[in-house]
Design a protein around this motif. Structure first.
Motif, PDB file in Angstrom:
ATOM      1  N   ALA A  90       0.900  -1.326   0.104  1.00 39.92           N
ATOM      2  CA  ALA A  90      -0.013   0.034   0.110  1.00 39.92           C
ATOM      3  C   ALA A  90       0.761   0.991   0.105  1.00 39.92           C
ATOM      4  O   ALA A  90       0.617   2.311  -0.630  1.00 39.92           O
ATOM      5  N   LEU A  91       1.993   1.134   0.834  1.00 38.88           N
ATOM      6  CA  LEU A  91       2.893   2.323   1.026  1.00 38.88           C
ATOM      7  C   LEU A  91       3.663   2.920  -0.443  1.00 38.88           C
ATOM      8  O   LEU A  91       3.484   3.811  -0.977  1.00 38.88           O
ATOM      9  N   TRP A  92       3.974   1.838  -1.118  1.00 38.77           N
ATOM     10  CA  TRP A  92       4.853   1.964  -2.378  1.00 38.77           C
ATOM     11  C   TRP A  92       3.671   2.268  -3.481  1.00 38.77           C
ATOM     12  O   TRP A  92       4.386   2.954  -4.332  1.00 38.77           O
ATOM     13  N   SER A  93       2.585   1.761  -3.613  1.00 40.00           N
ATOM     14  CA  SER A  93       1.747   2.147  -4.464  1.00 40.00           C
ATOM     15  C   SER A  93       1.104   3.742  -4.270  1.00 40.00           C
ATOM     16  O   SER A  93       1.211   4.487  -5.380  1.00 40.00           O
ATOM     17  N   VAL A  94       1.184   4.110  -3.173  1.00 38.21           N
ATOM     18  CA  VAL A  94       0.521   5.590  -2.845  1.00 38.21           C
ATOM     19  C   VAL A  94       1.877   6.424  -3.244  1.00 38.21           C
ATOM     20  O   VAL A  94       1.687   7.569  -3.966  1.00 38.21           O
ATOM     21  N   MET A  95       3.111   6.018  -3.021  1.00 36.14           N
ATOM     22  CA  MET A  95       4.241   6.844  -3.297  1.00 36.14           C
ATOM     23  C   MET A  95       4.451   7.075  -4.945  1.00 36.14           C
ATOM     24  O   MET A  95       4.855   7.809  -5.224  1.00 36.14           O
ATOM     25  N   THR A  96       4.099   5.781  -5.454  1.00 37.82           N
ATOM     26  CA  THR A  96       4.392   5.623  -6.891  1.00 37.82           C
ATOM     27  C   THR A  96       3.333   6.955  -7.536  1.00 37.82           C
ATOM     28  O   THR A  96       3.814   7.828  -8.308  1.00 37.82           O
ATOM     29  N   ALA A  97       2.025   6.824  -7.092  1.00 32.70           N
ATOM     30  CA  ALA A  97       1.130   7.754  -7.632  1.00 32.70           C
ATOM     31  C   ALA A  97       1.535   9.132  -7.280  1.00 32.70           C
ATOM     32  O   ALA A  97       1.286  10.126  -8.203  1.00 32.70           O
ATOM     33  N   LEU A  98       2.126   9.453  -6.097  1.00 36.80           N
ATOM     34  CA  LEU A  98       2.382  10.804  -5.810  1.00 36.80           C
ATOM     35  C   LEU A  98       3.742  11.363  -6.721  1.00 36.80           C
ATOM     36  O   LEU A  98       3.632  12.484  -6.702  1.00 36.80           O
ATOM     37  N   GLY A  99       4.449  10.488  -7.294  1.00 33.11           N
ATOM     38  CA  GLY A  99       5.248  10.790  -8.171  1.00 33.11           C
ATOM     39  C   GLY A  99       4.793  11.723  -9.278  1.00 33.11           C
ATOM     40  O   GLY A  99       5.340  12.462  -9.825  1.00 33.11           O
ATOM     41  N   GLY A 100       3.390  11.440  -9.556  1.00 28.12           N
ATOM     42  CA  GLY A 100       2.776  12.343 -10.615  1.00 28.12           C
ATOM     43  C   GLY A 100       2.540  13.820 -10.125  1.00 28.12           C
ATOM     44  O   GLY A 100       2.213  14.464 -11.117  1.00 28.12           O
ATOM     45  N   ALA A 101       3.144  13.891  -9.034  1.00 26.54           N
ATOM     46  CA  ALA A 101       2.659  15.401  -8.420  1.00 26.54           C
ATOM     47  C   ALA A 101       3.939  16.080  -8.503  1.00 26.54           C
ATOM     48  O   ALA A 101       3.892  17.326  -8.013  1.00 26.54           O
TER      49      ALA A 101
END
Length: 517
Positions: A90-101
């Motif tokens: 769950a953590l690495w999935s959220v951080m991957t998505a935050l890379g889009g910001a």
């Protein structure tokens, strides 16, 4: 359920666990490697150099993966592995998505560091679970099958990343989210591949986990805090002092000073402070964790950091992986700079040949290694040498050809050789330790390999490219490590025939391990 004995029939739940863990590994590599196909767009959009890209493609992820992962391997031997894995996913999935910001080098680096922190739990938990539910006769094949997720994830990353880079402006209008079309293609890609991992995290929680006698029922928070402090400076000094007093503290402080000096010199020579500060942190954390185990768990230390056979095996693994990383993360940018074809065609081409070659290589390699190991314990190391010898001509062709068809063909053969060795080496590491140490051993193996491979390989290639003005030259230069790698493999192979299970147990008992039974 308990850990499977050598002759036990494999339960259906083991195959279900293998399926879920393959998918987890797929998302692990998808989120980790998609930045490779996105690299050229990131470079232009954020105005980065190839040296900066090398840091983002490898070091930012790898070093912080190591700092947290050292602790996670040990923690996984005491807590619920499925809960720990679900949290990390769950953590690495959220951080991957935050890379889009991300809006610049620092913010994207922070997101990639977060991905590394989350993914640090994946291999220790997964390897330990699979080693418990599959008997030794099937372990290399099971771990090799688990690693197919690595190749599928990397292939999907190429294809999906290429599609987003080229086609996002044309199909974003169909997405009912205000402002979607204002995102760059590479940013949209990170969001799209990150969020589905949250659903998979719920599936991980459904796995049946084998019972283990050393799993803590109370004091879990204390265990987690202790192990993270053992790897994270400056708390490491406190842990060392509690275990070994001032003599141990002084030794650790001198280690810190020595690594800081080396990092400072390399920073002065290269001008890349972030790269060498991060690598210094990773090297210090790995070495300190070993020092902590030499005081707190002498049998574990004796079979891992304190054992030349184990060290030679994982160093050779790290060097092979470094060479592979030096080409794999830069293949897509090289193709984009060399051939006048679209990103989506490059993504589909590289993804397709990679998944076909890798699946063939990992299954064939796991099967051959299991057969070969029945008569020669050195089979995993021999397979690593075969991998290395097959990589050399493949990399040479990739770096020099002017034909896109030849480029894809060479990448297909590179993918086969690059995956032959992985399952056997993972099983070898598990064979060199006692069952209670499997999570920690998997962490040692994965972390040393990843720090050297991802922390040095992509940066080396990018830095040489930046210095020479030729990415092809940067890729070929990584082959300078090949002679050293063959030497370390040979030294490890000389020792391995003497490392029977009885001998390894005797070493652990000599270091204080209770005698079984």
């Amino acid at each position: 359920m308990t850990a499977a004995p050598p002759s036990a029939r494999i339960a259906r739940s083991a195959y279900f666990a293998l399926l879920v863990l393959v998918l987890t590994n797929l998302f692990n590599m998808l989120d980790r490697t998609i930045v490779s196909i996105l690299a050229q767009s990131i470079k232009v959009d954020l105005n980065l150099s190839d040296g900066d890209l090398g840091f983002l493609l490898g070091t930012a992820f790898a070093v912080f993966y190591s700092v947290v992962g050292i602790a996670m391997g040990r923690i996984s031997d005491f807590v619920s592995r499925k809960k720990m894995l679900a949290f990390g996913l769950a953590l690495w999935s959220v951080m991957t998505a935050l890379g889009g910001a991300a809006t610049g080098f620092l913010s994207l680096s922070a997101a990639r560091i977060g991905v590394g922190v989350g993914e640090a739990v994946a291999n220790p938990c997964s390897h330990s679970l699979l080693a418990d539910v599959f008997p030794p006769r099937n372990r290399a094949l099971a771990l090799g099958t688990y690693l197919t997720g690595t190749f599928l994830g990397s292939a999907i990353a190429m294809i999906v990343g290429g599609l987003f880079v080229q086609s996002w402006p044309s199909f974003c209008s169909a997405i009912p989210i205000a402002g979607a079309c204002s995102l760059a293609g590479w940013k949209a890609a990170l969001v799209a591949v990150g969020l589905p991992g949250l659903v998979l995290a719920l599936m991980v929680l459904t796995l049946h986990e084998p019972a283990r006698p050393n799993v803590a029922r109370t004091g879990i928070v204390r265990i987690i805090v202790r192990e993270i402090a053992s790897a994270l400076p400056p708390f490491t000094l406190i842990v060392i002092h509690q275990l070994a007093g001032w003599p141990g503290t002084v030794r650790n402080f001198l280690l810190m000073i020595a690594i800081a000096c080396v990092s400072g010199v390399l920073t002065w020579l290269s001008g890349d402070a972030a790269q060498w500060i991060a690598c210094g942190l990773g090297a210090y954390s790995i070495a300190t964790w070993g020092q902590v185990q030499s005081y707190g768990d002498k049998p574990l230390y004796r079979l891992t950091y304190g054992d030349p056979t184990f060290l030679l095996s994982i160093v050779s693994t790290a060097l092979v992986a470094c060479i592979i990383a030096g080409i794999s993360v830069w293949a897509a940018p090289l193709a984009m700079r060399t051939f006048a074809i679209s990103p989506v065609k490059i993504g589909i081409g590289l993804g397709s040949v990679f998944v076909l070659g890798s699946l063939l290589g990992v299954v064939l390699g796991g099967w051959l290694t299991d057969k070969w190991k029945a008569s020669d314990a050195r089979a995993p190391l021999h397979m690593s040498a075969i991998t290395l010898l097959g990589l050399v001509p493949s990399i040479a062709v990739i770096a020099t050809t002017k034909s896109v068809e030849v480029f894809f063909g060479a990448y297909f053969f590179l993918s086969i050789f690059a995956s032959l060795w992985s399952g056997g080496i993972a099983a070898l590491v598990q064979d060199l330790v006692l069952p209670r140490m499997r999570g920690a051993a998997a962490a040692c193996y994965s972390l040393v390999a990843i720090v050297v491979a991802s922390g040095i390989g992509p940066y080396w290639t990018g830095k040489v490219s930046e210095m020479t003005g030729s990415l092809a030259t940067g890729i070929v230069s990584i082959l300078l490590l090949a002679p050293l790698t063959l030497l370390v493999l040979w030294l490890a192979a000389k020792r391995l025939p003497h490392e029977s299970a009885a001998h390894r147990l005797a070493l652990a008992v000599e270091a204080g391990e209770p005698i079984p039974g």
